[in-house]
Design a protein around this motif. Structure first.
Motif: not given
Length: 204
Positions: A11-12, A60-62
């Motif tokens: 995560k950022p 922001d993408q996991q």
């Protein structure tokens, strides 16, 4: 330089915490610690924020992402935002599987084209195969997946953590004390002459 980090594994907020820790040279201050230490840490983080304003982007993408999406992200970063360094973590989050060799080739093709078209650097994190032991240092031909990955890219850097030193005890630990904690090895540099190893020491 302007930088974008696209990590599909972290995560950022965790990325920022680690980057701030490197910038500050400080462990994150926790709530139970003295107020003056917490304020010192907060001020250092504010300085980190000021320093990165207009220079750092986080995608922001996991989880997994389609090849088309990450290619579009890289092109937007390079063309519209003028970003010089794009980090993709990792290649296997952007293709269907380890045996999807055509998908891997397509993606590396696209990354190379964007890098050349917009004079930017795209750093792709990629994993190696399981070797005989963790003590064995990997080489260029130990990367997972398609051979097109190592064939097409301009540079290959391999990071190896010295687990033997970490786990050593007694006389063995003393004998290995001066060994690096990790090695960064350049095994390919298309536009330069130097290839070799750089020793790294971990400052906790």
């Amino acid at each position: 330089d302007k930088v974008c980090v696209a990590s599909f594994e972290m995560k950022p907020v965790r990325t920022l915490e680690r980057m701030a820790r490197q910038f500050n040279g400080m462990e994150p201050a926790r709530r139970h610690e003295p107020p003056e230490l917490i304020e010192t840490y907060k001020e250092a983080c504010r300085q980190f924020g000021d320093w990165t304003d207009g220079k750092l982007w986080l995608y922001d993408q996991q989880g997994t992402v389609s090849p088309e999406t990450i290619v579009a992200v890289c092109r937007y970063c390079a063309k519209t935002l003028g970003i010089n360094h794009i980090f993709v973590d990792s290649l296997m989050k952007c293709v269907k599987g380890e045996d999807d060799y055509n998908g891997q080739k397509y993606l590396i093709d696209e990354f190379c084209a964007i890098a050349k078209d917009y004079d930017t650097h795209i750093h792709v994190i990629h994993h190696i195969k399981k070797l005989g032991s963790e003590d064995q240092q990997p080489g260029k031909f130990d990367t997972k997946g398609s051979g097109a990955i190592t064939d097409q890219v301009d540079n290959i850097l391999i990071h190896w953590r010295n687990k033997a030193k970490e786990n050593a005890e007694g006389k063995n630990a003393a004998a290995m004390a001066s060994d690096p904690d990790a090695l960064l090895t350049c095994v390919k540099q298309r536009n330069g002459e130097w290839e070799g190893k750089i020793g790294l020491w971990f400052d906790r």
